[in-house]
Write a protein that holds these residues in place. Sequence first.
Motif, mmCIF file in Angstrom:
data_model
loop_
_atom_site.group_PDB
_atom_site.id
_atom_site.type_symbol
_atom_site.label_atom_id
_atom_site.label_comp_id
_atom_site.label_asym_id
_atom_site.label_seq_id
_atom_site.Cartn_x
_atom_site.Cartn_y
_atom_site.Cartn_z
ATOM 1 N N ASN A 205 51.965 33.029 16.631
ATOM 2 C CA ASN A 205 51.095 31.880 16.869
ATOM 3 C C ASN A 205 49.839 32.240 17.655
ATOM 4 N N PHE A 206 49.743 33.481 18.148
ATOM 5 C CA PHE A 206 48.554 33.900 18.894
ATOM 6 C C PHE A 206 47.375 34.073 17.948
ATOM 7 N N THR A 207 46.220 33.616 18.400
ATOM 8 C CA THR A 207 44.993 33.871 17.648
ATOM 9 C C THR A 207 44.431 35.219 18.079
ATOM 10 N N SER A 208 43.506 35.741 17.286
ATOM 11 C CA SER A 208 42.894 37.030 17.623
ATOM 12 C C SER A 208 42.132 36.951 18.940
ATOM 13 N N LYS A 209 41.570 35.769 19.235
ATOM 14 C CA LYS A 209 40.839 35.599 20.502
ATOM 15 C C LYS A 209 41.795 35.638 21.683
ATOM 16 N N GLN A 210 42.958 34.986 21.552
ATOM 17 C CA GLN A 210 43.938 35.004 22.630
ATOM 18 C C GLN A 210 44.446 36.419 22.894
ATOM 19 N N ILE A 211 44.683 37.156 21.817
ATOM 20 C CA ILE A 211 45.151 38.535 21.965
ATOM 21 C C ILE A 211 44.098 39.386 22.672
ATOM 22 N N ALA A 212 42.829 39.209 22.284
ATOM 23 C CA ALA A 212 41.742 39.963 22.911
ATOM 24 C C ALA A 212 41.612 39.611 24.391
ATOM 25 N N ASN A 213 41.754 38.325 24.732
ATOM 26 C CA ASN A 213 41.665 37.904 26.130
ATOM 27 C C ASN A 213 42.820 38.469 26.957
ATOM 28 N N ASN A 214 44.018 38.467 26.372
ATOM 29 C CA ASN A 214 45.171 39.039 27.070
ATOM 30 C C ASN A 214 44.978 40.527 27.335
ATOM 31 N N ARG A 215 44.466 41.220 26.330
ATOM 32 C CA ARG A 215 44.218 42.654 26.494
ATOM 33 C C ARG A 215 43.168 42.904 27.577
ATOM 34 N N LEU A 216 42.148 42.074 27.622
ATOM 35 C CA LEU A 216 41.089 42.248 28.611
ATOM 36 C C LEU A 216 41.625 42.016 30.023
ATOM 37 N N ARG A 217 42.433 40.961 30.196
ATOM 38 C CA ARG A 217 43.010 40.695 31.513
ATOM 39 C C ARG A 217 43.926 41.834 31.948
ATOM 40 N N LEU A 218 44.737 42.326 31.011
ATOM 41 C CA LEU A 218 45.643 43.415 31.333
ATOM 42 C C LEU A 218 44.880 44.700 31.653
ATOM 43 N N LYS A 219 43.817 44.954 30.900
ATOM 44 C CA LYS A 219 43.018 46.166 31.137
ATOM 45 C C LYS A 219 42.375 46.135 32.525
ATOM 46 N N ALA A 220 41.924 44.966 32.952
ATOM 47 C CA ALA A 220 41.335 44.846 34.290
ATOM 48 C C ALA A 220 42.378 45.169 35.357
ATOM 49 N N SER A 221 43.594 44.650 35.182
ATOM 50 C CA SER A 221 44.660 44.934 36.149
ATOM 51 C C SER A 221 45.025 46.413 36.146
ATOM 52 N N ILE A 222 45.067 47.034 34.967
ATOM 53 C CA ILE A 222 45.400 48.458 34.869
ATOM 54 C C ILE A 222 44.355 49.298 35.585
ATOM 55 N N ASP A 223 43.075 48.979 35.375
ATOM 56 C CA ASP A 223 42.008 49.748 36.019
ATOM 57 C C ASP A 223 42.082 49.655 37.535
ATOM 58 N N VAL A 224 42.381 48.468 38.056
ATOM 59 C CA VAL A 224 42.491 48.299 39.503
ATOM 60 C C VAL A 224 43.701 49.060 40.042
ATOM 61 N N VAL A 225 44.822 48.990 39.334
ATOM 62 C CA VAL A 225 46.026 49.710 39.761
ATOM 63 C C VAL A 225 45.763 51.213 39.784
ATOM 64 N N ARG A 226 45.113 51.731 38.761
ATOM 65 C CA ARG A 226 44.819 53.169 38.707
ATOM 66 C C ARG A 226 43.905 53.580 39.851
ATOM 67 N N HIS A 227 42.911 52.742 40.166
ATOM 68 C CA HIS A 227 41.982 53.059 41.256
ATOM 69 C C HIS A 227 42.703 53.072 42.599
ATOM 70 N N LEU A 228 43.491 52.038 42.884
ATOM 71 C CA LEU A 228 44.181 51.960 44.168
ATOM 72 C C LEU A 228 45.215 53.073 44.310
ATOM 73 N N ALA A 229 45.923 53.383 43.208
ATOM 74 C CA ALA A 229 46.928 54.447 43.258
ATOM 75 C C ALA A 229 46.275 55.801 43.498
ATOM 76 N N LEU A 230 45.132 56.056 42.843
ATOM 77 C CA LEU A 230 44.444 57.336 43.004
ATOM 78 C C LEU A 230 43.934 57.508 44.427
ATOM 79 N N GLN A 231 43.483 56.419 45.047
ATOM 80 C CA GLN A 231 42.967 56.490 46.410
ATOM 81 C C GLN A 231 44.051 56.284 47.467
ATOM 82 N N ALA A 232 45.309 56.107 47.039
ATOM 83 C CA ALA A 232 46.439 55.912 47.963
ATOM 84 C C ALA A 232 46.198 54.722 48.885
ATOM 85 N N ILE A 233 45.779 53.603 48.290
ATOM 86 C CA ILE A 233 45.486 52.383 49.043
ATOM 87 C C ILE A 233 46.609 51.380 48.803
ATOM 88 N N ALA A 234 47.002 50.683 49.857
ATOM 89 C CA ALA A 234 48.057 49.674 49.736
ATOM 90 C C ALA A 234 47.621 48.539 48.819
#
Length: 294
Positions: free
Chosen positions: A26-55
């Motif tokens: 039932n997901f539209t292509s726009k919903q899938i793209a938005n979900n991917r974008l939100r997840l990608k933003a979270s992944i980028d932040v997690v990778r940055h904080l983990a690399l810098q050893a920040i809480a």
Amino acid sequence: MNLLREILMSLLRKILKQNFKRVVSNFTSKQIANNRLRLKASIDVVRHLALQAIAFRGRDESFTSTNWGNFLRTLDLVVGYNNNIVEIMTKAPKNATYTSPQIQKEILHVISTKVKKAIREEIGDTNFCILVDETRDESMKEQMAVVLRYVDIDGFVRERFYGIVHVVGTTAVTLKKEIYYLFSNYCLDIQNIRGQGYDGASNMRGEWNGLQALILNDCPYAYYIHCFAHRLQLALVGASKAVVPFNRFFTKLILVINNIRASCKRIEQLEIARASNIAYLIDIEELETGKGLN
């Protein structure tokens, strides 16, 4: 992209465990793209904080809090530079924001697994050595750190941190069990161990019941070496105690450090005196200046 797909599938399996096919269809292509974008933003932040050893977490992450913690604040800063992304984030369903502590741990777990798989592929079927030490963390839990040392296909010696394992005790049997369990998850053959490096504690180096003896029984070529850094420390401490002037010097040095650190005023006076000394050395050309790492 592979990391994004793997994390997305892992999260979707948990969120949509029972009705996965029906909901996704039932997901539209726009919903899938938005979900991917939100997840990608979270992944980028997690990778940055983990690399810098920040809480990641803050003390108070409620809506009324003035400081949500590093993860949420960094995410807010990153997406704030694009109005379209801000709109996508604010209109996200409550079960698809990908910002909860559980999601953060899921992303970290997937990244950790991929790093370990990469190290495992780099080792291949060659021999390797293990370096193990245990210590207590801030939450008063006993943790065991495992490092692998091996020679890669280009002939370079590599030392890779392989993970931290929580152990219920520091007995040799418990440590051996956790090490074997960690290796079995990534198909590392115990028979390929060619060296063990630990500290000099009895539970590690014990000739009969120590960790090195238990592993040596299973792998006769896994020779034990007392950690060189730890041996150097013990040698320096023993030597300094045997030489009276050294012993007195370090005793007085500890008193001076404790006396200065107890007062902000004394620390500031020390910094002023050090800056004046550096300026004097530069003036008499005893100290070179320039641009570079220092």
